[in-house]
Design a protein around this motif. Sequence first.
Motif, PDB file in Angstrom:
ATOM      1  N   PRO A   1     -21.201  44.135  59.961  1.00  0.00           N
ATOM      2  CA  PRO A   1     -21.110  45.263  60.043  1.00  0.00           C
ATOM      3  C   PRO A   1     -19.834  46.012  59.450  1.00  0.00           C
ATOM      4  CG  PRO A   1     -21.090  44.970  62.822  1.00  0.00           C
ATOM      5  CD  PRO A   1     -21.525  43.488  61.226  1.00  0.00           C
ATOM      6  N   PHE A   2     -19.475  47.176  58.825  1.00  0.00           N
ATOM      7  CA  PHE A   2     -18.425  47.460  59.156  1.00  0.00           C
ATOM      8  C   PHE A   2     -17.988  48.863  58.752  1.00  0.00           C
ATOM      9  CE2 PHE A   2     -19.810  49.133  54.628  1.00  0.00           C
ATOM     10  CZ  PHE A   2     -20.045  49.705  54.424  1.00  0.00           C
ATOM     11  N   THR A   3     -16.916  49.342  58.319  1.00  0.00           N
ATOM     12  CA  THR A   3     -16.431  50.797  59.064  1.00  0.00           C
ATOM     13  C   THR A   3     -15.866  51.201  57.752  1.00  0.00           C
ATOM     14  OG1 THR A   3     -16.387  51.054  61.394  1.00  0.00           O
ATOM     15  CG2 THR A   3     -15.217  52.541  59.807  1.00  0.00           C
ATOM     16  N   PRO A   4     -16.564  52.370  57.610  1.00  0.00           N
ATOM     17  CA  PRO A   4     -16.150  53.462  56.488  1.00  0.00           C
ATOM     18  C   PRO A   4     -15.302  54.000  56.129  1.00  0.00           C
ATOM     19  CG  PRO A   4     -18.058  54.503  57.031  1.00  0.00           C
ATOM     20  CD  PRO A   4     -17.868  53.179  57.729  1.00  0.00           C
ATOM     21  N   GLY A   5     -14.483  53.702  54.887  1.00  0.00           N
ATOM     22  CA  GLY A   5     -12.448  54.780  55.406  1.00  0.00           C
ATOM     23  C   GLY A   5     -11.692  54.003  54.623  1.00  0.00           C
ATOM     24  N   SER A   6     -11.221  53.945  52.996  1.00  0.00           N
ATOM     25  CA  SER A   6     -10.205  53.497  52.764  1.00  0.00           C
ATOM     26  C   SER A   6      -8.988  54.288  53.067  1.00  0.00           C
ATOM     27  CB  SER A   6     -10.843  53.094  51.450  1.00  0.00           C
ATOM     28  OG  SER A   6     -12.181  52.361  50.977  1.00  0.00           O
ATOM     29  N   GLU A   7      -8.598  55.034  53.395  1.00  0.00           N
ATOM     30  CA  GLU A   7      -6.838  55.630  52.791  1.00  0.00           C
ATOM     31  C   GLU A   7      -6.761  56.307  55.051  1.00  0.00           C
ATOM     32  OE1 GLU A   7      -6.238  58.293  50.179  1.00  0.00           O
ATOM     33  OE2 GLU A   7      -8.232  59.387  50.691  1.00  0.00           O
ATOM     34  N   VAL A   8      -6.237  55.766  55.047  1.00  0.00           N
ATOM     35  CA  VAL A   8      -5.811  56.726  56.730  1.00  0.00           C
ATOM     36  C   VAL A   8      -4.230  57.069  56.410  1.00  0.00           C
ATOM     37  CG1 VAL A   8      -7.582  55.371  57.575  1.00  0.00           C
ATOM     38  CG2 VAL A   8      -4.840  54.371  57.660  1.00  0.00           C
ATOM     39  N   ALA A   9      -4.168  57.703  57.952  1.00  0.00           N
ATOM     40  CA  ALA A   9      -2.396  58.500  57.800  1.00  0.00           C
ATOM     41  C   ALA A   9      -2.755  58.279  59.714  1.00  0.00           C
ATOM     42  CB  ALA A   9      -2.384  59.368  57.633  1.00  0.00           C
ATOM     43  N   GLY A  10      -1.419  57.889  60.003  1.00  0.00           N
ATOM     44  CA  GLY A  10      -1.637  57.879  61.456  1.00  0.00           C
ATOM     45  C   GLY A  10      -0.048  57.648  61.805  1.00  0.00           C
ATOM     46  N   ILE A  11      -0.799  56.752  62.983  1.00  0.00           N
ATOM     47  CA  ILE A  11       1.303  56.186  63.725  1.00  0.00           C
ATOM     48  C   ILE A  11       0.737  54.684  64.394  1.00  0.00           C
ATOM     49  CG2 ILE A  11       2.483  56.099  66.065  1.00  0.00           C
ATOM     50  CD1 ILE A  11       2.118  59.523  65.743  1.00  0.00           C
ATOM     51  N   VAL A  12       1.700  53.936  63.533  1.00  0.00           N
ATOM     52  CA  VAL A  12       1.777  52.745  63.429  1.00  0.00           C
ATOM     53  C   VAL A  12       2.531  52.452  65.471  1.00  0.00           C
ATOM     54  CG1 VAL A  12       3.177  49.884  63.500  1.00  0.00           C
ATOM     55  CG2 VAL A  12       2.996  52.047  61.900  1.00  0.00           C
ATOM     56  N   VAL A  13       0.690  51.883  65.956  1.00  0.00           N
ATOM     57  CA  VAL A  13       0.857  51.151  67.342  1.00  0.00           C
ATOM     58  C   VAL A  13       1.697  49.725  67.302  1.00  0.00           C
ATOM     59  CG1 VAL A  13      -0.510  50.004  69.446  1.00  0.00           C
ATOM     60  CG2 VAL A  13      -1.306  52.969  67.395  1.00  0.00           C
ATOM     61  N   GLU A  14       1.070  48.964  65.736  1.00  0.00           N
ATOM     62  CA  GLU A  14       1.642  47.173  66.789  1.00  0.00           C
ATOM     63  C   GLU A  14       1.496  46.892  65.481  1.00  0.00           C
ATOM     64  OE1 GLU A  14      -0.794  43.480  69.104  1.00  0.00           O
ATOM     65  OE2 GLU A  14      -1.677  45.375  68.925  1.00  0.00           O
ATOM     66  N   THR A  15       2.611  45.963  65.468  1.00  0.00           N
ATOM     67  CA  THR A  15       2.401  45.237  64.061  1.00  0.00           C
ATOM     68  C   THR A  15       2.733  43.556  64.331  1.00  0.00           C
ATOM     69  OG1 THR A  15       5.089  44.639  64.724  1.00  0.00           O
ATOM     70  CG2 THR A  15       4.220  47.122  63.146  1.00  0.00           C
ATOM     71  N   GLY A  16       2.086  42.582  63.443  1.00  0.00           N
ATOM     72  CA  GLY A  16       2.518  41.198  63.404  1.00  0.00           C
ATOM     73  C   GLY A  16       3.630  40.751  63.153  1.00  0.00           C
ATOM     74  N   ALA A  17       3.374  39.691  63.873  1.00  0.00           N
ATOM     75  CA  ALA A  17       4.761  39.163  64.228  1.00  0.00           C
ATOM     76  C   ALA A  17       5.666  38.392  62.386  1.00  0.00           C
ATOM     77  CB  ALA A  17       4.401  37.452  63.962  1.00  0.00           C
ATOM     78  N   ASP A  18       4.717  38.663  60.937  1.00  0.00           N
ATOM     79  CA  ASP A  18       5.970  38.839  60.076  1.00  0.00           C
ATOM     80  C   ASP A  18       5.976  39.791  59.651  1.00  0.00           C
ATOM     81  OD1 ASP A  18       5.126  35.557  60.621  1.00  0.00           O
ATOM     82  OD2 ASP A  18       3.532  35.724  59.612  1.00  0.00           O
ATOM     83  N   VAL A  19       5.707  40.666  60.191  1.00  0.00           N
ATOM     84  CA  VAL A  19       6.226  42.368  59.499  1.00  0.00           C
ATOM     85  C   VAL A  19       7.458  42.296  60.046  1.00  0.00           C
ATOM     86  CG1 VAL A  19       5.568  44.907  59.613  1.00  0.00           C
ATOM     87  CG2 VAL A  19       3.355  42.644  59.475  1.00  0.00           C
ATOM     88  N   THR A  20       8.116  42.701  58.641  1.00  0.00           N
ATOM     89  CA  THR A  20       9.507  42.997  58.368  1.00  0.00           C
ATOM     90  C   THR A  20       9.800  44.672  58.058  1.00  0.00           C
ATOM     91  OG1 THR A  20      10.200  42.549  57.264  1.00  0.00           O
ATOM     92  CG2 THR A  20      10.147  40.757  58.696  1.00  0.00           C
ATOM     93  N   ASN A  21       8.905  45.845  57.404  1.00  0.00           N
ATOM     94  CA  ASN A  21       9.229  46.768  57.337  1.00  0.00           C
ATOM     95  C   ASN A  21       8.835  48.045  57.986  1.00  0.00           C
ATOM     96  OD1 ASN A  21       7.169  45.403  55.989  1.00  0.00           O
ATOM     97  ND2 ASN A  21       6.869  47.054  54.090  1.00  0.00           N
ATOM     98  N   ILE A  22       7.565  47.069  58.425  1.00  0.00           N
ATOM     99  CA  ILE A  22       6.946  49.056  59.334  1.00  0.00           C
ATOM    100  C   ILE A  22       7.161  48.640  60.593  1.00  0.00           C
ATOM    101  CG2 ILE A  22       4.862  49.348  59.702  1.00  0.00           C
ATOM    102  CD1 ILE A  22       5.398  49.498  56.457  1.00  0.00           C
ATOM    103  N   ARG A  23       7.959  49.323  61.486  1.00  0.00           N
ATOM    104  CA  ARG A  23       7.700  49.647  63.091  1.00  0.00           C
ATOM    105  C   ARG A  23       7.277  50.320  64.182  1.00  0.00           C
ATOM    106  NH1 ARG A  23      11.832  52.877  60.837  1.00  0.00           N
ATOM    107  NH2 ARG A  23      11.979  54.780  61.767  1.00  0.00           N
ATOM    108  N   PRO A  24       6.782  50.120  65.346  1.00  0.00           N
ATOM    109  CA  PRO A  24       6.106  50.892  66.257  1.00  0.00           C
ATOM    110  C   PRO A  24       6.860  52.062  66.217  1.00  0.00           C
ATOM    111  CG  PRO A  24       6.222  48.935  66.971  1.00  0.00           C
ATOM    112  CD  PRO A  24       7.194  48.270  65.439  1.00  0.00           C
ATOM    113  N   GLY A  25       5.731  53.396  66.341  1.00  0.00           N
ATOM    114  CA  GLY A  25       6.236  55.098  66.562  1.00  0.00           C
ATOM    115  C   GLY A  25       6.638  55.311  64.101  1.00  0.00           C
ATOM    116  N   MET A  26       6.381  54.677  63.500  1.00  0.00           N
ATOM    117  CA  MET A  26       6.354  55.120  62.221  1.00  0.00           C
ATOM    118  C   MET A  26       5.612  56.312  61.968  1.00  0.00           C
ATOM    119  SD  MET A  26       7.125  52.817  59.122  1.00  0.00           S
ATOM    120  CE  MET A  26       8.901  52.276  59.335  1.00  0.00           C
ATOM    121  N   ARG A  27       5.529  57.100  61.042  1.00  0.00           N
ATOM    122  CA  ARG A  27       4.218  58.248  61.310  1.00  0.00           C
ATOM    123  C   ARG A  27       4.172  57.556  59.293  1.00  0.00           C
ATOM    124  NH1 ARG A  27       5.404  62.276  58.466  1.00  0.00           N
ATOM    125  NH2 ARG A  27       3.251  63.629  59.078  1.00  0.00           N
ATOM    126  N   VAL A  28       3.207  57.331  58.578  1.00  0.00           N
ATOM    127  CA  VAL A  28       2.159  56.496  57.982  1.00  0.00           C
ATOM    128  C   VAL A  28       0.980  56.412  56.848  1.00  0.00           C
ATOM    129  CG1 VAL A  28       3.977  53.779  58.592  1.00  0.00           C
ATOM    130  CG2 VAL A  28       1.069  54.311  58.602  1.00  0.00           C
TER     131      VAL A  28
END
Length: 338
Positions: free
Chosen positions: A58-85
């Motif tokens: 099963p899947f959830t439709p919806g391909s574009e979202v806007a919101g606030i970053v809650v968590e980032t993966g270990a290799d992510v360096t350019n995005i941080r929690p709290g960022m409006r994206v």
Amino acid sequence: MKAVLCREFEPRGNLRLEEIATPRIGRDQVLIRVEACGLNFFDGLMVEGKYQTRPELPFTPGSEVAGIVVETGADVTNIRPGMRVLAFNGTGGYAEEAVALAERVYEIPDSMSFQEAAGFLITYATSHHALKDRAGIKPGETLLVLGAAGGVGLTAVEIGKQLGAKVIAAASTEEKLELCRAHGADETINYTTDDLRQRLKELTGGRGIDVVYDPVGGRLTEPSVRSLAVNGRLLVIGFAAGDIPSIPLNLLLLKQSSMIGVFWGSFARANPQHQAANMAELFSWFTQGQLKPHISGAYPLERFAEALDVVMERAAKGKVVLNMGGSTSSVSSKVANQ
């Protein structure tokens, strides 16, 4: 969290809002608390198994979202929690939280609302890529936009003007054409009451159209091809009319014209650096006031079915979004009244 689930490829009326676990992220991914999600025509096609790609069920439709970053993966360096994206997440947007690859997440300008951001990415990026990268439109050329009051059509009107084209907007009602003129269209055609080819001859002095932006297909495509100027280009964006037209190829030969496919999602996945540069230009135009997203409907998540019906029945003028922030208004007055 709450999310809309598609468990089988079947009519969109069978979609249900359910309670599911918060998705986990990988090392190169970002978890976003969704404030708004853009609805697109292909959402409805995808849940019915009629789109070019089929997600794993099963899947959830919806391909574009806007919101606030809650968590980032270990290799992510350019995005941080709290960022409006905003993010191109592929699937998963009709939900309270969504996951996206970090390379497809973009920080939004301070002046951009979440509703504007949710309606910005796919529509503006598609039109920008189509007109600039694929058609190579030049200042002074004539651009015909079919379905010009729809989600992608209205952005093509704005970007065509930004790139220096003379824009002819075609739509099915006078109300829609009025909206197109408000967003910069130089000329308009009501293809419900007017003869499309005849009006294009009149508006171009018989020369023809340099670029046609076609997200509609169906009966409008062939007269548009016949109306191309020498070396004209028709951009194949989609088939909102439901019918994929068959075009006599001799029409292209006689005028040395071209039909060019535009599949922005594939381009964005394969060319993240180029896509990032395109987004930087679009954000710059937005902050300068050159682009004005038109959100005609903002629905709470619980009314997703109603919102999707508006899009699939081609009743939307501009963009329709789901608003997770709790508003029950069906119209975003802040944006729609611009």
